[in-house]
Write an enzyme that holds these catalytic residues in place. Structure first.
Site, PDB file in Angstrom:
ATOM      1  N   ARG A  28      -1.416  17.957  -8.258  1.00 40.67           N
ATOM      2  CA  ARG A  28      -0.645  17.386  -7.145  1.00 40.67           C
ATOM      3  C   ARG A  28      -1.296  18.114  -5.795  1.00 40.67           C
ATOM      4  O   ARG A  28      -0.567  18.014  -4.716  1.00 40.67           O
ATOM      5  CB  ARG A  28       0.810  17.511  -7.153  1.00 40.67           C
ATOM      6  CG  ARG A  28       1.676  16.923  -8.185  1.00 40.67           C
ATOM      7  CD  ARG A  28       2.076  15.449  -7.908  1.00 40.67           C
ATOM      8  NE  ARG A  28       2.922  14.806  -8.952  1.00 40.67           N
ATOM      9  CZ  ARG A  28       4.309  14.772  -8.379  1.00 40.67           C
ATOM     10  NH1 ARG A  28       4.803  15.405  -7.618  1.00 40.67           N
ATOM     11  NH2 ARG A  28       4.930  14.169  -9.677  1.00 40.67           N
ATOM     12  N   ARG A  32       2.998  15.972  -0.152  1.00 38.43           N
ATOM     13  CA  ARG A  32       3.861  16.272   1.003  1.00 38.43           C
ATOM     14  C   ARG A  32       3.984  17.672   1.652  1.00 38.43           C
ATOM     15  O   ARG A  32       4.174  17.791   2.643  1.00 38.43           O
ATOM     16  CB  ARG A  32       5.289  15.768   0.651  1.00 38.43           C
ATOM     17  CG  ARG A  32       5.513  14.364   0.379  1.00 38.43           C
ATOM     18  CD  ARG A  32       6.877  14.029  -0.194  1.00 38.43           C
ATOM     19  NE  ARG A  32       6.874  14.429  -1.473  1.00 38.43           N
ATOM     20  CZ  ARG A  32       7.941  14.134  -2.528  1.00 38.43           C
ATOM     21  NH1 ARG A  32       8.605  13.063  -2.181  1.00 38.43           N
ATOM     22  NH2 ARG A  32       7.658  14.885  -3.680  1.00 38.43           N
ATOM     23  N   ARG A  41       1.156   8.714   4.664  1.00 41.01           N
ATOM     24  CA  ARG A  41       2.324   8.308   3.882  1.00 41.01           C
ATOM     25  C   ARG A  41       3.185   7.478   4.825  1.00 41.01           C
ATOM     26  O   ARG A  41       3.722   6.422   4.161  1.00 41.01           O
ATOM     27  CB  ARG A  41       2.895   9.451   3.080  1.00 41.01           C
ATOM     28  CG  ARG A  41       4.168   9.340   2.500  1.00 41.01           C
ATOM     29  CD  ARG A  41       4.044   8.473   1.374  1.00 41.01           C
ATOM     30  NE  ARG A  41       5.059   8.318   0.288  1.00 41.01           N
ATOM     31  CZ  ARG A  41       6.301   7.795   0.624  1.00 41.01           C
ATOM     32  NH1 ARG A  41       6.058   6.806   1.597  1.00 41.01           N
ATOM     33  NH2 ARG A  41       7.213   7.657  -0.140  1.00 41.01           N
ATOM     34  N   ASP A  78      -0.434   7.394  -9.292  1.00 43.18           N
ATOM     35  CA  ASP A  78       0.593   8.117 -10.065  1.00 43.18           C
ATOM     36  C   ASP A  78       0.551   7.602 -11.448  1.00 43.18           C
ATOM     37  O   ASP A  78       0.012   6.468 -11.859  1.00 43.18           O
ATOM     38  CB  ASP A  78       1.810   7.645  -9.311  1.00 43.18           C
ATOM     39  CG  ASP A  78       3.034   8.202  -9.883  1.00 43.18           C
ATOM     40  OD1 ASP A  78       3.024   9.480  -9.326  1.00 43.18           O
ATOM     41  OD2 ASP A  78       3.913   7.780 -10.549  1.00 43.18           O
ATOM     42  N   TYR A 154       9.817   7.532 -18.841  1.00 45.41           N
ATOM     43  CA  TYR A 154      10.209   6.930 -17.660  1.00 45.41           C
ATOM     44  C   TYR A 154      10.400   5.328 -17.972  1.00 45.41           C
ATOM     45  O   TYR A 154      11.493   4.796 -17.178  1.00 45.41           O
ATOM     46  CB  TYR A 154       9.171   6.728 -16.576  1.00 45.41           C
ATOM     47  CG  TYR A 154       9.284   8.299 -15.916  1.00 45.41           C
ATOM     48  CD1 TYR A 154      10.084   8.783 -14.874  1.00 45.41           C
ATOM     49  CD2 TYR A 154       8.332   9.151 -16.532  1.00 45.41           C
ATOM     50  CE1 TYR A 154       9.854  10.058 -14.531  1.00 45.41           C
ATOM     51  CE2 TYR A 154       8.106  10.594 -15.984  1.00 45.41           C
ATOM     52  CZ  TYR A 154       8.913  11.047 -14.936  1.00 45.41           C
ATOM     53  OH  TYR A 154       8.867  12.100 -14.581  1.00 45.41           O
TER      54      TYR A 154
END
Ligand code: CP3
Length: 350
Positions: A28, A32, A41, A78, A154
């Site tokens: 990652r 952010r 973003r 992702d 998920y």
């Protein structure tokens, strides 16, 4: 046997070479914690719009490389673009993480297909192609996908989960039906990674973030076996491309995973004792890991001591430095710079 390209430090480590200075990248690493990521973003609109926009996805992939010069860049995307491209509705809600319209039965699988799979993912392949042309020549390009168990979690739970009760109930109660979902994920994930490799990915990583929630028999069936099939499918088409497996929190099952899946290297989570990994895993294959991402938030002496411990244990064999899980968004960018300095000056401060 294919001859591995060892001209880049990351590829040399994955080919089994021991190096004085460990190559590194961070799971990652685009994200952010970087102001420049937050700016892009905001411009993209939704998170999926960012994943499917090659101009912006290339830009955010390159941001950490420009700042810190990691030895590898990981495609910005992702793991959930695979279910999305299979036709499962997906949204990323601000502060809540991903939400999917859950699939919990064989009947529910009827809505999923590979009909528009590559068409939906074409922008991702485009991003990989552009990155392979734009990266510095010493930087390795990593493609990735989620492993079937983690992606299925998920898809079945409808998002993140604490108990994994829906997916476990399905897998334990109707293994033949659940196998149909896993078969679809094995096939689509193999296709997806193969296209990334054709577009220029030099290494691929399978993220099995939730591998650690299964008991032994289920772990063999739903973690090891699907991973083994994907690796075999990729090796048949791209024998020289290394595959890194990351079965997070697999604990005592790491050994069987490393021995039986066919992966070329394993990513170690934060909990794996490095002395055990050096003794048990590293004689068989290169390892990657495993700094606790919170130590990168803490910084200072605690960070330096932890890096020292990892390098002392693992850098005398084939090794790629990384975190044991993804970087957190509260990480001070200066601590990543300090980590970079420590890794670049090893073993001078040993
Ligand atoms: O490593 C990289 O820099 C490449 C990009 C990457 C992302 N996600 C970007 C992302 C990679 C390799 C992933 C993998 C991923 N995605 C995993 C496996 C690794 C792990 O962390 O366990 C998982 C489980 C996911 C699913 C996912 N995507 C979740 C649970 C979330 C929400 C969590 C959060 O931090 O908000 C995402 C969103 C996501 N994927 C973000 C990023 C940068 C944050 C989204 C944003 O910018 O708003």
């Amino acid at each position: 046997m294919p001859v591995p390209d060892t001209s880049k430090p990351m590829l040399a480590a994955l080919a089994g070479q021991t190096q004085t200075r460990p190559p590194f990248w961070l799971m990652r690493q685009a994200g952010r914690y970087l102001a420049e990521y937050r700016a892009v973003r905001a411009k993209a609109g939704g998170f999926l719009d960012l994943c499917y926009n090659p101009d912006l996805a290339v830009e955010v992939t390159l941001q950490p490389i420009r700042r810190y010069g990691m030895d590898a860049a990981i495609l910005f995307s992702d793991i959930l673009v695979v279910p999305h491209a299979l036709g499962q509705p997906l949204a990323y809600l601000e502060g809540e993480g991903p939400k999917l319209d859950p699939v919990r039965t064989v009947a529910g699988l009827q809505r999923l297909s590979m009909e528009r799979f590559h068409e939906t993912l074409a922008p991702v392949y485009e991003t990989v192609g552009r990155l392979s042309r734009e990266l510095p020549k010493e930087t390795t390009l990593i493609g990735f996908a989620g492993a079937p168990w983690t992606v299925a979690s998920y898809m079945v739970e409808g998002g993140g989960s604490k108990e994994y009760s829906h997916i476990k109930s399905w897998a334990y109660g109707d293994p033949a039906g659940f196998a149909k979902l896993m078969d679809l994920l094995v096939e689509s994930t193999t296709e997806y990674l193969s296209r990334q490799i054709q577009a220029g990915a030099e290494v691929v990583q399978l993220f099995d973030s939730w591998a650690g929630v299964l008991p032994e028999t289920a772990f063999r069936r739903w973690v090891i076996e699907p991973t083994r099939r994907i690796v075999a499918g990729l090796k048949a088409r791209h024998p020289a491309v290394p595959v890194i497996g990351f079965p997070r929190a697999a604990g005592l099952m790491y050994e069987a995973y490393a021995a039986e899946t066919g992966v070329d290297a394993v990513g170690l989570d934060t909990m794996i004792p490095v002395s055990w990994a050096a003794k048990t895993l590293q004689p068989r294959l290169p390892v990657q890991g495993n700094l606790d991402p919170i130590l990168l938030v803490t910084g200072g002496q605690a960070l330096q001591d932890a890096v020292h411990g990892i390098l002392s244990a693992l850098n005398d064999g084939p090794f790629v430095f990384n975190l044991g899980h993804g970087i957190t968004q509260v990480t001070p960018p200066d601590n990543v710079a300090e980590l970079t300095r420590l890794l670049r000056t090893w073993p001078e401060w040993r």
